[in-house]
Design an enzyme around this catalytic site. Structure first.
Site, PDB file in Angstrom:
ATOM      1  N   GLU A  49      25.223 -14.013   4.423  1.00 51.38           N
ATOM      2  CA  GLU A  49      24.327 -14.487   5.481  1.00 51.38           C
ATOM      3  C   GLU A  49      24.757 -15.858   5.999  1.00 51.38           C
ATOM      4  O   GLU A  49      24.489 -16.216   7.146  1.00 51.38           O
ATOM      5  CB  GLU A  49      22.879 -14.508   4.956  1.00 51.38           C
ATOM      6  CG  GLU A  49      22.332 -13.094   4.816  1.00 51.38           C
ATOM      7  CD  GLU A  49      21.213 -12.935   3.798  1.00 51.38           C
ATOM      8  OE1 GLU A  49      20.676 -13.941   3.311  1.00 51.38           O
ATOM      9  OE2 GLU A  49      20.888 -11.776   3.482  1.00 51.38           O
ATOM     10  N   LYS A  78      16.490 -16.640  -1.247  1.00 55.66           N
ATOM     11  CA  LYS A  78      16.724 -16.822   0.198  1.00 55.66           C
ATOM     12  C   LYS A  78      15.663 -17.769   0.770  1.00 55.66           C
ATOM     13  O   LYS A  78      15.239 -18.688   0.087  1.00 55.66           O
ATOM     14  CB  LYS A  78      16.753 -15.468   0.914  1.00 55.66           C
ATOM     15  CG  LYS A  78      17.761 -14.522   0.267  1.00 55.66           C
ATOM     16  CD  LYS A  78      18.072 -13.315   1.096  1.00 55.66           C
ATOM     17  CE  LYS A  78      19.056 -12.424   0.326  1.00 55.66           C
ATOM     18  NZ  LYS A  78      19.495 -11.274   1.101  1.00 55.66           N
ATOM     19  N   GLU A  85      29.182  -8.451  -3.474  1.00 50.79           N
ATOM     20  CA  GLU A  85      28.034  -8.065  -2.658  1.00 50.79           C
ATOM     21  C   GLU A  85      28.516  -7.344  -1.401  1.00 50.79           C
ATOM     22  O   GLU A  85      28.801  -7.988  -0.383  1.00 50.79           O
ATOM     23  CB  GLU A  85      27.238  -9.308  -2.245  1.00 50.79           C
ATOM     24  CG  GLU A  85      26.550  -9.993  -3.399  1.00 50.79           C
ATOM     25  CD  GLU A  85      25.225 -10.619  -2.967  1.00 50.79           C
ATOM     26  OE1 GLU A  85      24.236 -10.398  -3.666  1.00 50.79           O
ATOM     27  OE2 GLU A  85      25.173 -11.287  -1.928  1.00 50.79           O
ATOM     28  N   ASN A 128      18.324 -14.787  -6.008  1.00 53.51           N
ATOM     29  CA  ASN A 128      18.577 -15.451  -4.736  1.00 53.51           C
ATOM     30  C   ASN A 128      17.313 -15.279  -3.902  1.00 53.51           C
ATOM     31  O   ASN A 128      17.108 -14.235  -3.294  1.00 53.51           O
ATOM     32  CB  ASN A 128      19.789 -14.811  -4.038  1.00 53.51           C
ATOM     33  CG  ASN A 128      20.007 -15.365  -2.647  1.00 53.51           C
ATOM     34  OD1 ASN A 128      19.418 -16.387  -2.285  1.00 53.51           O
ATOM     35  ND2 ASN A 128      20.842 -14.699  -1.860  1.00 53.51           N
ATOM     36  N   GLY A 186      19.994  -5.621   1.100  1.00 58.22           N
ATOM     37  CA  GLY A 186      18.707  -5.360   1.747  1.00 58.22           C
ATOM     38  C   GLY A 186      18.564  -3.976   2.371  1.00 58.22           C
ATOM     39  O   GLY A 186      17.600  -3.707   3.082  1.00 58.22           O
ATOM     40  N   HIS A 236      27.558 -16.918   0.638  1.00 60.09           N
ATOM     41  CA  HIS A 236      26.765 -15.699   0.814  1.00 60.09           C
ATOM     42  C   HIS A 236      27.050 -15.131   2.210  1.00 60.09           C
ATOM     43  O   HIS A 236      27.267 -15.891   3.161  1.00 60.09           O
ATOM     44  CB  HIS A 236      25.271 -16.011   0.655  1.00 60.09           C
ATOM     45  CG  HIS A 236      24.432 -14.782   0.593  1.00 60.09           C
ATOM     46  ND1 HIS A 236      24.081 -14.070   1.718  1.00 60.09           N
ATOM     47  CD2 HIS A 236      23.915 -14.107  -0.455  1.00 60.09           C
ATOM     48  CE1 HIS A 236      23.372 -13.017   1.359  1.00 60.09           C
ATOM     49  NE2 HIS A 236      23.256 -13.013   0.038  1.00 60.09           N
ATOM     50  N   SER A 258      20.732  -4.753  -3.021  1.00 58.81           N
ATOM     51  CA  SER A 258      19.687  -3.745  -3.252  1.00 58.81           C
ATOM     52  C   SER A 258      19.460  -3.378  -4.716  1.00 58.81           C
ATOM     53  O   SER A 258      19.091  -2.239  -5.019  1.00 58.81           O
ATOM     54  CB  SER A 258      19.963  -2.484  -2.430  1.00 58.81           C
ATOM     55  OG  SER A 258      19.850  -2.762  -1.054  1.00 58.81           O
TER      56      SER A 258
END
Ligand code: PGA
Length: 230
Positions: free
Chosen positions: A91, A10, A153, A8, A159, A89, A194
């Site tokens: 985000e 991003k 996730e 991904n 992250g 996702h 991560s």
């Protein structure tokens, strides 16, 4: 067992990065399936000459309607060789994407021959895992019945450099698989959050069917180490 390893990217990279990265990745001798998900505009620049390298998108429209400014249809993604699409996702959920929109996107993707990779996960380290069953149920509620992949996730792991214990990952994967089974789906479930060169071998000891990788996919040399199992 063969894994599904998904990048991904991003909102990172540029044309040169994707041309170089995909060229190198396509030359690898791979036993796992690798799915590269760049931003839409870079999709035409990724090579796909290795049968184990697939392309994916990071989103798809939830409405098939040409009056949708800024949206991207599944047909457009397929024209540029996408086979997978990341949906829901965290985000995007943070930016207002609801479980209902996720369900619509799953339907749109599957009805047009794309395989959805639906992200689910709890917010904090101490959050209950109940949310997973709810998110999975909703994501499957409008499914067209075709293949679907989930990615566990945990939002707090994305992250952050922190990852859950193997036993927590396995517990979450079981909830996701069991909920899917109750809804008559046999699904693959990836782990994401991560994943890096230092921890991926440990994470492979979990029951995950592969990884969804953010940060490390932007460092091609390190990403390749994971693809090669080095
Ligand atoms: P990360 O991102 O690997 O950088 O934690 C994973 C993701 O957001 O899909």
């Amino acid at each position: 067992m063969e894994k599904l390893l998904v990048a991904n990217y991003k909102m990172n990279g540029n044309k040169d990065f994707y041309q170089k990265a995909s060229k190198i990745i396509n030359k690898l001798s791979l036993t796992d399936t690798v799915v590269l998900c760049p931003p839409f505009v870079y999709m035409p620049f990724l090579k796909k000459s290795n049968k184990n390298v697939k392309l994916g998108a990071q989103d798809v429209t939830n409405v098939v309607n040409t009056k949708s400014t800024g949206q991207t249809s599944p047909a457009m993604l397929k024209e540029f060789n996408a086979e997978y699409v990341i949906i829901g996702h965290s985000e995007r959920r943070e930016n207002g994407e609801t479980d209902l929109m996720v369900a619509d996107k799953v339907n749109v993707a599957q009805s047009n021959g794309l395989i959805p990779i639906v992200c689910v996960g709890e917010k904090t380290k101490v959050s209950k895992l109940d949310v997973l069953a709810e998110q999975v149920k909703m994501a499957l509620s409008k499914s067209a019945g075709a293949e679907i992949v989930f990615a566990y996730e945990p939002i707090w792991a994305i992250g952050s450099g922190e990852v859950p214990t193997i036993s927590k990952i396995n517990k979450a994967l079981k909830i996701i698989k069991d909920t899917a089974k109750e809804n008559k789906f046999n699904v693959k479930v990836l782990y994401g959050g991560s994943v890096n060169v230092a921890n991926y071998k440990d994470l492979l000891k979990s029951d995950a069917d592969g990884f969804l990788m953010g940060g490390v996919s932007n460092k091609t040399e390190e990403f390749i180490k994971i693809l090669k199992g080095e």
